[in-house]
Motif scaffolding. Structure first.
Motif, PDB file in Angstrom:
ATOM      1  N   GLN A 115     -26.714   4.614  -9.904  1.00 35.61           N
ATOM      2  CA  GLN A 115     -25.662   4.256 -10.869  1.00 35.61           C
ATOM      3  C   GLN A 115     -25.975   4.735 -12.276  1.00 35.61           C
ATOM      4  O   GLN A 115     -25.120   4.702 -13.144  1.00 35.61           O
ATOM      5  N   HIS A 116     -27.196   5.188 -12.513  1.00 36.96           N
ATOM      6  CA  HIS A 116     -27.608   5.545 -13.883  1.00 36.96           C
ATOM      7  C   HIS A 116     -26.853   6.765 -14.364  1.00 36.96           C
ATOM      8  O   HIS A 116     -26.757   7.765 -13.663  1.00 36.96           O
ATOM      9  N   GLU A 117     -26.344   6.686 -15.589  1.00 36.14           N
ATOM     10  CA  GLU A 117     -25.490   7.784 -16.080  1.00 36.14           C
ATOM     11  C   GLU A 117     -26.269   9.075 -16.334  1.00 36.14           C
ATOM     12  O   GLU A 117     -25.700  10.152 -16.335  1.00 36.14           O
ATOM     13  N   ASN A 118     -27.578   8.972 -16.552  1.00 36.14           N
ATOM     14  CA  ASN A 118     -28.363  10.182 -16.818  1.00 36.14           C
ATOM     15  C   ASN A 118     -29.004  10.781 -15.583  1.00 36.14           C
ATOM     16  O   ASN A 118     -29.756  11.743 -15.676  1.00 36.14           O
ATOM     17  N   ILE A 119     -28.738  10.161 -14.431  1.00 37.68           N
ATOM     18  CA  ILE A 119     -29.350  10.679 -13.212  1.00 37.68           C
ATOM     19  C   ILE A 119     -28.256  11.185 -12.274  1.00 37.68           C
ATOM     20  O   ILE A 119     -27.318  10.460 -11.959  1.00 37.68           O
ATOM     21  N   GLU A 120     -28.400  12.430 -11.841  1.00 40.53           N
ATOM     22  CA  GLU A 120     -27.457  12.967 -10.872  1.00 40.53           C
ATOM     23  C   GLU A 120     -28.205  13.185  -9.562  1.00 40.53           C
ATOM     24  O   GLU A 120     -29.154  13.963  -9.521  1.00 40.53           O
ATOM     25  N   ILE A 121     -27.787  12.485  -8.533  1.00 36.37           N
ATOM     26  CA  ILE A 121     -28.448  12.645  -7.239  1.00 36.37           C
ATOM     27  C   ILE A 121     -27.731  13.730  -6.456  1.00 36.37           C
ATOM     28  O   ILE A 121     -26.524  13.649  -6.226  1.00 36.37           O
ATOM     29  N   LEU A 122     -28.479  14.759  -6.067  1.00 37.44           N
ATOM     30  CA  LEU A 122     -27.911  15.787  -5.197  1.00 37.44           C
ATOM     31  C   LEU A 122     -28.494  15.559  -3.820  1.00 37.44           C
ATOM     32  O   LEU A 122     -29.607  16.017  -3.534  1.00 37.44           O
TER      33      LEU A 122
END
Lengths: 135, 446
Positions: B6-13
């Protein structure tokens, strides 16, 4: 008593830490190798090796990373091509090609380094000192 | 993991793989293939209806080590983030036979998309942390333990899934024929501390073996035999846990299990698995009949560690794990600036140590990003234009393509040059030198 003087060109990322490891593991090996650190074994040019012999080294050891592990990707490929050719030239010029040795030693191979130094020192001890050859 | 998602600075690919890495610290270019999962991530809400209704069942579940099963459209495990299923092309009835499409019809959000394709993403990043984990020692390499041949010989991970309350048996410890075992043997150091397989100690197995003993005693009260070489219970509270197990009537035998067989030599061994070992404290060879054997297999580098190492330019230590810059002073850095390693890919370790290393890698990455500038090594190649003949040998030699021909003479890019000196080795007129490692300087060291 003749103590051979061997110059070892060791690359910073694999063979030099490998030699370091031999030291921290307190392994015993002959003190005849003077280690000169280069960044990559690819730095060692044929002219440099010939100059090393001219300055009086009885033997030259060039050690680099195993294929695929070179920190600079393929510096060791160059070395692998240069050294055998240089050995042939040394032979042609009348010098014993065993005086030049190329080894691949990784940062975790402390024992291997000690082994190589042991073997190489014995080989060089069996050959006449370079001073006499140069004369 | 949910908060990470859910963290806005983390993008999970997720379901993605790195295909290419180029560049240097602060300026890496990474090509990532985001594989097609055939479900639109923006639309799916993780309700799980597709999974429920999919007719392609009884596919061995990878997460449950083959003990449990899954469907062709599935979420790898209940806590997966993102909570979006993937379609397994190999087992999906539509992909194999052109029929069904039940998931597509039933999905309330119309999120199933059979036309989805792989996408290539080009990322620009400053630092890279490699945390690719481990694989377990494959027990089929040690046939003397009967894994894969005899029933009721399990690996540690298989037993972990069995005893897990969310697992395929709902946490019940059961033999293949459905009975509850009366006796269990746990064999330490399978594949570890062994010249025939891996010489190193896997660090976590003693503790997880004790955990299993405790869980068996607690859930089914079976007799437990722990066959060990040494008890490596080194951490906080670990030795106390070992003492506790000793009070729980677990039988500790100091002697590595040598063989597991089903060939009985006397009546009480009939229908059992017999563990053969030397009890070194008694000084006797023993045959111990049990119902179930758990092999505490060790940790190994991942099977594809060689490819990963090539991709990121990582070295490997003798045991095959990724090589750190310095074992004591720089355990998360590597010889390549800007590329860090953390966790079991660097060496076997348990959860507290992995978390600590993860924090360390994050801190190193943050400090690099915070500095904003990177200090380069001053030993770079320099061209004497007077001597350069423009032959171009150095261009070909350079592994980093850091040399260009400008106006017929070689020119070195100061940022790309890493100072390896391969160009110097090639140059015939000796027009290119390596600052701080010139021939004169090296000769002076003799």
């Amino acid at each position: 008593m003749y103590e051979p003087k061997i110059i070892g060109y060791l690359c910073t990322y694999c063979s030099y830490p490998g030699a370091d490891l031999a030291g921290t593991s307190r392994l015993k090996y002959p003190p005849n190798v003077n280690i000169i650190r280069v960044l990559c074994s690819g730095r060692v040019s044929p002219e440099l090796i010939l100059r090393t012999f001219r300055e009086g080294a009885d033997g030259v050891l060039v050690a680099g990373c195993h294929f695929g592990d070179c920190h600079f990707i393929n510096g060791n490929h160059r070395t692998a091509k240069r050294i055998p050719i240089l050995k042939k030239i040394l032979e042609y010029a009348g010098m014993e090609p065993q005086r030049l040795r190329l080894e691949w030693i990784s940062a975790s191979e402390g024992e291997r380094f000690a082994e190589v130094v042991e073997e190489f020192t014995e080989t060089i001890r069996g050959l006449p000192p370079m001073k006499e050859v140069l004369r | 993991m949910v908060s990470v998602g859910q963290h806005e600075n983390i993008e999970i690919l997720s379901f993605s793989e790195v295909e290419e890495v180029s560049g240097y610290v602060g300026n890496f270019e990474v090509k990532v293939r985001k594989k097609a999962r055939y479900v639109k991530e923006e639309l799916c809400n993780g309700c799980g209806l597709c999974q429920e209704k999919c007719p392609a069942r009884n596919i061995p579940s990878e997460f449950d080590c083959g003990i449990g099963s899954r469907k062709a459209i599935y979420m790898p495990f209940p806590q997966a983030i993102p909570r979006i299923p993937v379609i397994d092309k190999v087992n999906c009835i539509y992909f194999q036979k052109g029929r069904c499409r039940a998931c597509e019809k039933l999905c309330p959000r119309e999120a199933v998309d059979f036309e989805q394709e792989d996408r290539i993403l080009d990322l620009e990043v400053g630092t890279i942390i490699v945390a690719t984990g481990f694989d377990l020692f494959d027990c089929t390499r040690a046939p003397q333990y009967g894994y894969g041949r005899l029933d009721n010989v399990l690996t540690s991970l298989e037993f972990e899934r069995m005893i897990n309350s969310q697992g395929p048996t709902g946490g019940k410890v059961l033999l293949k024929d459905g009975r509850v075992p009366q006796s269990v043997a746990i064999l330490h150091c399978i594949g570890s501390r062994d010249e025939n397989y891996n010489e190193y100690c896997s660090r976590v197995c003693c503790m997880y073996s004790l955990k299993f003993a405790h869980l068996v005693r607690d859930s089914i009260g079976a007799q437990v035999y722990e066959l060990y070489i040494d008890m490596r219970t080194f951490g906080k509270g670990y030795e106390e846990f070992y003492k506790r197990l000793m009070k729980e009537d677990v039988i500790f035998i100091r002697g590595k299990g040598a063989e597991v067989t089903d060939v009985a030599e006397r009546p009480r061994e009939e229908g059992k698995l017999i563990v053969k070992c030397e009890d070194t404290l008694l000084g006797e060879l023993r045959r111990i009949p049990v119902d179930m054997v758990i092999l505490s297999n060790g940790l190994e580098p991942r099977r594809d560690a060689t490819q990963t190492a090539r991709l990121f330019g990582l070295s490997r230590s003798r045991d095959g794990f990724f090589l750190e810059k310095h074992p004591k002073l720089a355990p998360v850095e590597t010889a390549s600036d800007g590329i860090l390693i953390a966790g079991a890919c660097q060496g076997p370790k348990d959860i507290p140590d992995t978390v600590a290393q993860a924090g360390a890698a994050a801190a190193v990455a943050l400090s690099m990003m915070d500095m904003g500038k990177w200090t380069l090594e001053p030993s770079i190649a320099q061209v004497d234009v007077e001597r350069c003949s423009g032959c171009g040998e150095c261009l070909l030699a350079c592994p980093y393509k850091a040399i260009e021909l400008v106006e017929g003479r070689a020119q070195v890019s100061e940022t790309l040059c890493k100072g390896c000196g391969t160009c110097v080795g090639h140059c015939l007129p000796k027009a290119i030198t390596l600052l701080h490692f010139t021939d004169e300087q090296l000769v002076a060291e003799m």
